[in-house]
Motif scaffolding. Structure first.
Motif, PDB file in Angstrom:
ATOM      1  N   GLY A 177       0.512  -1.361  -0.181  1.00  0.00           N
ATOM      2  CA  GLY A 177      -0.067   0.017   0.074  1.00  0.00           C
ATOM      3  C   GLY A 177       0.874   1.329  -0.022  1.00  0.00           C
ATOM      4  N   GLY A 178       0.749   2.307  -0.665  1.00  0.00           N
ATOM      5  CA  GLY A 178       0.913   3.708  -0.549  1.00  0.00           C
ATOM      6  C   GLY A 178       2.142   3.165  -1.682  1.00  0.00           C
ATOM      7  N   VAL A 179       2.599   2.740  -2.425  1.00  0.00           N
ATOM      8  CA  VAL A 179       3.971   2.788  -3.125  1.00  0.00           C
ATOM      9  C   VAL A 179       3.516   2.536  -4.906  1.00  0.00           C
ATOM     10  CG1 VAL A 179       5.903   1.061  -4.206  1.00  0.00           C
ATOM     11  CG2 VAL A 179       5.237   0.592  -1.664  1.00  0.00           C
ATOM     12  N   SER A 180       4.225   3.873  -5.555  1.00  0.00           N
ATOM     13  CA  SER A 180       4.068   3.622  -6.462  1.00  0.00           C
ATOM     14  C   SER A 180       4.805   3.226  -7.608  1.00  0.00           C
ATOM     15  CB  SER A 180       3.520   4.862  -7.461  1.00  0.00           C
ATOM     16  OG  SER A 180       2.085   5.178  -6.535  1.00  0.00           O
ATOM     17  N   ALA A 181       4.844   1.971  -7.990  1.00  0.00           N
ATOM     18  CA  ALA A 181       6.270   1.406  -8.602  1.00  0.00           C
ATOM     19  C   ALA A 181       7.045   1.756 -10.108  1.00  0.00           C
ATOM     20  CB  ALA A 181       6.822   0.074  -8.551  1.00  0.00           C
ATOM     21  N   LEU A 182       7.490   2.364 -10.856  1.00  0.00           N
ATOM     22  CA  LEU A 182       7.451   2.602 -11.897  1.00  0.00           C
ATOM     23  C   LEU A 182       8.991   1.398 -12.645  1.00  0.00           C
ATOM     24  CD1 LEU A 182       8.907   6.513 -12.453  1.00  0.00           C
ATOM     25  CD2 LEU A 182       6.481   5.644 -13.112  1.00  0.00           C
ATOM     26  N   VAL A 183       8.298   0.784 -13.712  1.00  0.00           N
ATOM     27  CA  VAL A 183       8.850  -0.602 -14.202  1.00  0.00           C
ATOM     28  C   VAL A 183      10.487  -0.486 -15.252  1.00  0.00           C
ATOM     29  CG1 VAL A 183       7.496  -1.971 -14.372  1.00  0.00           C
ATOM     30  CG2 VAL A 183       7.680  -0.358 -16.525  1.00  0.00           C
ATOM     31  N   ASN A 187      14.574   6.051 -19.238  1.00  0.00           N
ATOM     32  CA  ASN A 187      15.879   6.703 -18.865  1.00  0.00           C
ATOM     33  C   ASN A 187      16.251   6.457 -17.503  1.00  0.00           C
ATOM     34  OD1 ASN A 187      15.187   9.369 -20.078  1.00  0.00           O
ATOM     35  ND2 ASN A 187      12.820   8.702 -18.921  1.00  0.00           N
ATOM     36  N   SER A 188      15.993   5.243 -16.513  1.00  0.00           N
ATOM     37  CA  SER A 188      16.268   4.584 -16.142  1.00  0.00           C
ATOM     38  C   SER A 188      15.886   3.282 -16.072  1.00  0.00           C
ATOM     39  CB  SER A 188      16.651   5.867 -14.755  1.00  0.00           C
ATOM     40  OG  SER A 188      14.896   5.803 -14.195  1.00  0.00           O
ATOM     41  N   GLY A 189      16.586   2.146 -14.236  1.00  0.00           N
ATOM     42  CA  GLY A 189      16.775   1.500 -13.948  1.00  0.00           C
ATOM     43  C   GLY A 189      14.689   1.973 -13.489  1.00  0.00           C
ATOM     44  N   ALA A 190      14.241   0.244 -12.284  1.00  0.00           N
ATOM     45  CA  ALA A 190      13.068   0.341 -11.770  1.00  0.00           C
ATOM     46  C   ALA A 190      13.437   0.769 -10.661  1.00  0.00           C
ATOM     47  CB  ALA A 190      12.944  -0.703 -11.132  1.00  0.00           C
ATOM     48  N   SER A 191      12.037   2.249  -9.859  1.00  0.00           N
ATOM     49  CA  SER A 191      12.421   3.263  -9.511  1.00  0.00           C
ATOM     50  C   SER A 191      11.056   3.310  -8.125  1.00  0.00           C
ATOM     51  CB  SER A 191      12.239   4.711  -9.577  1.00  0.00           C
ATOM     52  OG  SER A 191      11.790   4.537 -10.725  1.00  0.00           O
ATOM     53  N   GLY A 200      15.207   5.535  -1.924  1.00  0.00           N
ATOM     54  CA  GLY A 200      16.207   4.702  -2.815  1.00  0.00           C
ATOM     55  C   GLY A 200      16.379   3.174  -2.581  1.00  0.00           C
ATOM     56  N   GLY A 201      15.705   2.953  -1.408  1.00  0.00           N
ATOM     57  CA  GLY A 201      16.777   1.156  -1.581  1.00  0.00           C
ATOM     58  C   GLY A 201      17.359   0.513  -1.257  1.00  0.00           C
ATOM     59  N   LEU A 202      16.715  -0.435   0.103  1.00  0.00           N
ATOM     60  CA  LEU A 202      17.608  -0.730   1.624  1.00  0.00           C
ATOM     61  C   LEU A 202      17.961  -2.337   0.405  1.00  0.00           C
ATOM     62  CD1 LEU A 202      16.737   1.430   4.839  1.00  0.00           C
ATOM     63  CD2 LEU A 202      18.784   1.717   2.528  1.00  0.00           C
ATOM     64  N   GLN A 211      21.644   4.780  -3.903  1.00  0.00           N
ATOM     65  CA  GLN A 211      21.547   6.207  -3.194  1.00  0.00           C
ATOM     66  C   GLN A 211      22.342   7.372  -3.945  1.00  0.00           C
ATOM     67  OE1 GLN A 211      19.677   7.074  -1.055  1.00  0.00           O
ATOM     68  NE2 GLN A 211      18.439   4.796   0.267  1.00  0.00           N
ATOM     69  N   TYR A 212      23.427   6.514  -4.535  1.00  0.00           N
ATOM     70  CA  TYR A 212      25.016   6.788  -4.829  1.00  0.00           C
ATOM     71  C   TYR A 212      24.408   7.323  -6.538  1.00  0.00           C
ATOM     72  CZ  TYR A 212      26.014   6.929  -0.341  1.00  0.00           C
ATOM     73  OH  TYR A 212      26.705   7.152   0.830  1.00  0.00           O
ATOM     74  N   GLY A 213      23.324   7.485  -7.560  1.00  0.00           N
ATOM     75  CA  GLY A 213      23.132   7.065  -8.349  1.00  0.00           C
ATOM     76  C   GLY A 213      23.361   6.835  -9.798  1.00  0.00           C
ATOM     77  N   VAL A 214      22.940   5.451  -9.239  1.00  0.00           N
ATOM     78  CA  VAL A 214      22.516   4.167 -10.447  1.00  0.00           C
ATOM     79  C   VAL A 214      21.459   3.432  -9.929  1.00  0.00           C
ATOM     80  CG1 VAL A 214      23.679   1.717 -10.957  1.00  0.00           C
ATOM     81  CG2 VAL A 214      25.586   4.036 -10.472  1.00  0.00           C
ATOM     82  N   ASN A 215      20.638   4.049 -10.601  1.00  0.00           N
ATOM     83  CA  ASN A 215      18.934   3.553 -10.236  1.00  0.00           C
ATOM     84  C   ASN A 215      18.870   2.325  -9.884  1.00  0.00           C
ATOM     85  OD1 ASN A 215      17.744   7.081  -9.981  1.00  0.00           O
ATOM     86  ND2 ASN A 215      18.186   6.181 -12.421  1.00  0.00           N
ATOM     87  N   ALA A 216      19.441   0.819 -10.266  1.00  0.00           N
ATOM     88  CA  ALA A 216      18.764  -0.332 -10.247  1.00  0.00           C
ATOM     89  C   ALA A 216      19.867  -0.425  -8.713  1.00  0.00           C
ATOM     90  CB  ALA A 216      19.107  -1.005 -11.209  1.00  0.00           C
ATOM     91  N   GLY A 217      20.585  -0.182  -7.455  1.00  0.00           N
ATOM     92  CA  GLY A 217      20.926  -0.709  -7.047  1.00  0.00           C
ATOM     93  C   GLY A 217      19.955  -1.888  -6.160  1.00  0.00           C
ATOM     94  N   ALA A 218      19.227  -1.186  -5.613  1.00  0.00           N
ATOM     95  CA  ALA A 218      18.394  -2.439  -4.877  1.00  0.00           C
ATOM     96  C   ALA A 218      17.605  -3.745  -5.959  1.00  0.00           C
ATOM     97  CB  ALA A 218      16.773  -1.622  -4.479  1.00  0.00           C
ATOM     98  N   ASP A 219      18.295  -3.103  -6.995  1.00  0.00           N
ATOM     99  CA  ASP A 219      17.112  -4.866  -7.940  1.00  0.00           C
ATOM    100  C   ASP A 219      17.432  -5.635  -7.998  1.00  0.00           C
ATOM    101  OD1 ASP A 219      14.594  -5.091  -8.834  1.00  0.00           O
ATOM    102  OD2 ASP A 219      15.540  -4.355 -10.838  1.00  0.00           O
ATOM    103  N   GLN A 220      17.503  -7.496  -7.823  1.00  0.00           N
ATOM    104  CA  GLN A 220      17.789  -7.810  -8.304  1.00  0.00           C
ATOM    105  C   GLN A 220      17.410  -9.225  -8.520  1.00  0.00           C
ATOM    106  OE1 GLN A 220      19.576  -9.371  -4.486  1.00  0.00           O
ATOM    107  NE2 GLN A 220      18.590  -7.458  -3.488  1.00  0.00           N
TER     108      GLN A 220
END
Length: 783
Positions: A177-183, A187-191, A200-202, A211-220
């Protein structure tokens, strides 16, 4: 009481003798059924309640010393066929043992051997076997279960991920709930955003390259995910970064002493083929050392937009050492993947309506996609120094590469449709460490206290490159009958921009428990540093900027009854801003005030939990562009979001589980101007309902069905509210069958083949949801 090991052994033996004597003189009911045919299923709960529930369901007498089980939480019980098996599952990993009574029934005692030796995790985490979890993971530093935390946290478990046949994190977050995910966008990876603000994602509670500019850092890949914790409001402040509305914490799977080898296979629409191997078990005779290796590989012919098909592989080895005082996990994950950009369309800039086109046909060319390589190493260590004092240290290092080959489709200043092709590359690395000392004690007879004091550090950098060749095509046809063009992508040039950052923080938290009340308070002091350098015409001077900030937080939870609690919390967030105004001054930090109040309710003998809350988030000092002079920026009143958040998870009756969420948010700008009048990309309502029913069909055969509804209301696609993305909803259905050691899952996604459009803040890019598709999953536990 401070007791020697010998004293505890003597007390354990004494309790065994006393309880055995009690069982000898206590007749068991005539209707006791030690081999009850009905399977026993119980979630994790206080140990005393679990033993009472097992006794009630089986009719078996179970005697135990209340002091021996005080403060212990049971493990989940799944499919136990009699009282002894159920009790053994419930106490696994604790310092208890199950023994037969002298005459009948069972006796639960402190095991003297375990007191002097080790405590081993004998089973997988509850998130891998249940839709409801009660234990916290990396989102709490006080050791409180989720039910006892004064905050609203939603957890999506590996069990749910597996049942829904999810293939990526944005797919999983449909449940939140409350999350809007962009595939994946051009312009970038998932956010994603949470309660209206970017997240940013942990990973395992620590920051990543995202957190430092590479948008797909938490995706796996999802094969290594144990749970996803949606941390709302104050939870986000644990990491110290902005993430002002909340954060998404991906928790990876850990080894256990359970000997297990499982394989899985998936196939489906668009040429999907996927395989997973999960091997786990103790690697020493005393079971103190265990290991786990997870591998997966996936390929697709193409995605539902007609673009490059998803291809990825994962290799994730982990080792764990655990004894009575120490728990250390060391792991790594290496994954490489490529995926086509998602199907999309755009608004007509004259009629301001969505262009209705065949979304299965690529726009401009099919070979548009994103490639992500991530290597991660991490560790998590807990050590009991003396009874009541633990030291916890966690660390991670990420190396991420993201390559983008996609056309930016939009409109020129003259209003003509254009497609720009160039491509970009981002290289990034990050490191993070979090260490804290946790102290638990008693103050007098009726007050318990827990304190933790910690230090957090993280740094990272990102380098950006672009393709050497820039190409613009005017009036690319959106007609499905137009032959597709293969774009010759150019090589990447030298690094053009390099950004970096560092953050340090010290924090302290105190938890006081008395009567039916728990009070939590804390404060964090942050130091931020930002570095940047450009290389367009040779290297520019390295720009270094520093700031600091303070983030206090607090919460309270009141247990009104055994099943109902009332909670409230407050947190002040601070996000460092290094943007420079036209006069050369640096704009002030963005400040957010998070307030939330709600209730937590246990249902059906604690097999299910409801969280309901009202939240109010206000952001100030947001960066505003001067309408009269677009080159000038200044701090202005920001954005406010108020709403309700409702989550339910658990088992409503034997075999029937439900996971549901509803978030309704009223977004508002505190001031408007000629450049912004509305909040874009944020639907007022997001909701999901996923329900599963399983039952025994015959001896050795069970099966069931599930259905899910996922949707959201309409949203604005630009800051002036001129373009509106319509509401969307999707219904999925699955059928399960287990026989001969095989688990078979057949799923139909978007069963009514509805055309759904995703939220966006750019009217020239509107994601199109997947059409009706079919997936088949087969898994087998070999041992």
């Amino acid at each position: 009481m401070h007791m020697t090991a010998k004293t505890r052994c003597l007390l354990g033996a004494a309790s065994l003798g006393v309880l055995a004597l009690v069982s000898a003189v206590t007749p068991s009911p005539a209707s006791a059924q030690s081999a009850q045919a009905t399977a026993i299923d119980l979630p994790a709960m206080p140990m005393a309640e679990a033993l009472q529930a097992i006794a009630a369901r089986t009719g078996e007498t179970i005697n135990y010393d209340p002091d021996a089980v005080q403060g212990l939480t049971s493990r989940p019980v799944r499919g136990a066929t009699n009282a002894r098996r159920a009790a053994e599952e419930a106490i696994k990993g604790s310092s208890l043992a199950v023994l037969p009574g002298a005459k009948a029934g069972l006796v639960i005692v402190i095991d003297p051997v375990i007191l002097n030796e080790i405590v081993v995790i004998a089973r997988r985490d509850e998130a891998e076997t249940s839709a409801l979890v009660r234990q916290s993971s990396t989102s709490d530093r006080n050791g409180l279960g989720l039910r006892n935390q004064p905050r609203n946290t939603q957890v999506i478990t590996a069990k749910t991920i597996e049942e829904q046949q999810a293939l990526n994190i944005t797919d999983i977050l449909r449940n939140a709930g409350g999350v809007s995910a962009l595939v994946n966008t051009p312009n970038s990876g998932a956010s994603y955003t949470l309660r209206g603000f970017s997240a940013g994602g942990l990973v395992n509670g620590l920051t990543t390259t995202s957190q430092y500019g590479v948008n797909a850092g938490a995706d796996q890949p999802v094969a290594n995910i144990e749970r996803i914790e949606v941390l709302k409001g104050p939870d986000a402040l644990l990491a110290g970064f902005g993430n002002l509305g909340g954060n998404v914490n991906v928790v990876t799977k850990k080894p256990s002493a359970e000997r297990r080898l499982a394989v899985g296979f998936d196939t489906g629409s668009f040429g999907l083929v996927r395989g997973v191997i999960d091997a786990n078990g103790a690697i020493t005779a005393n079971k103190k050392l265990s290991a786990r290796v997870i591998t997966s590989a996936q390929t697709m012919d193409h995605n539902y937009g007609g673009y490059t098909g998803d291809k990825n592989w994962l290799f994730a080895p982990t080792v764990r050492y655990k004894d009575r005082l120490t728990d250390v996990v060391i792991g790594a994950s290496m994954n490489e993947g490529s995926s086509g950009i998602g199907a999309f369309t755009l608004f007509d800039n004259k009629t301001r309506r969505i262009i209705d086109r065949d979304p299965s046909r690529p726009i401009y060319a099919p070979n548009q996609g994103i490639r992500i390589n991530t290597t991660r190493v991490y560790f998590d260590a807990t050590r009991q120094i003396v009874p009541g004092i633990d030291l916890v240290v966690r660390g991670t290092h990420d190396q991420t590469l993201l390559k983008l080959r996609a056309a930016n489709v939009g409109y020129s200043r003259a209003g003509a449709l254009i497609a720009d092709t160039q491509g970009s590359r981002q290289d990034g690395s990050s490191s993070a460490i979090d260490s804290f000392l946790r102290i638990k004690t008693r103050i007098g007879d009726g007050v318990k206290a827990s304190f933790n004091f910690g230090y957090n550090y993280s740094d990272g950098d990102g380098a950006q490159q672009s393709g050497l060749v820039y190409n613009r095509a005017t009036n690319p046809s959106l007609d499905a009958n137009t032959p597709l063009v293969v774009i010759p992508w150019s090589a990447f040039g030298d690094v053009q921009i390099r950004n970096g950052g560092k953050q340090e923080g010290v924090y302290g938290q105190a938890l006081i428990e008395f009567w039916k009340i728990k009070v939590l308070g804390g404060v964090r002091k942050n130091w931020f540093e930002s570095t940047s350098q450009t290389f367009f015409a040779g290297p520019s001077p390295l720009l270094v900027q520093r700031k600091s900030g303070v983030s206090p937080s607090g919460g309270v939870i009141f247990d009104a009854t055994d099943n109902l609690s009332i909670f409230a919390n407050y947190a002040r967030g601070e996000q460092a801003t290094f943007t420079v105004a036209k006069d050369g001054s640096i704009l002030p930090n963005i400040i957010t005030n998070n307030k939330e109040a709600g209730v937590k309710l246990d249902l059906f003998q604690k097999r299910a939990t409801i969280n309901a809350s009202y939240f109010d988030i206000q952001q100030d000092n947001i960066i505003v562009r001067d309408p009269a002079d677009p080159t000038n920026l200044f701090p202005g009143p920001g954005q406010r979001g108020r709403g309700v958040d409702l989550n339910i998870a658990g088992q409503l009756s034997p075999g029937w589980t439900v996971l549901a969420s509803l978030t309704r948010t009223k977004y508002a700008l505190l001031t408007t101007n000629a450049l912004q009048t509305v909040v874009a990309n944020q639907p007022r309502d997001t909701y999901s309902v996923y329900s599963t029913y399983r039952t025994k069909i015959s001896e050795g055969v069970s099966g069931g069905v599930s259905a899910g509804l996922y949707g959201r209301s309409s949203s604005f696609a630009n800051l002036l509210g001129q373009y509106v993305v319509p509401s969307s909803r999707q219904i999925d259905a699955n059928a399960f069958l287990s026989l001969g050691g095989f688990d078979i899952n057949i799923g139909v996604r978007n069963i009514f083949d509805r055309r759904n459009y995703g939220s966006t803040s750019i009217f020239s890019y509107v994601p199109v949801g997947e059409p009706r598709s079919v997936r088949l999953s087969i898994s087998k536990r070999l041992f």
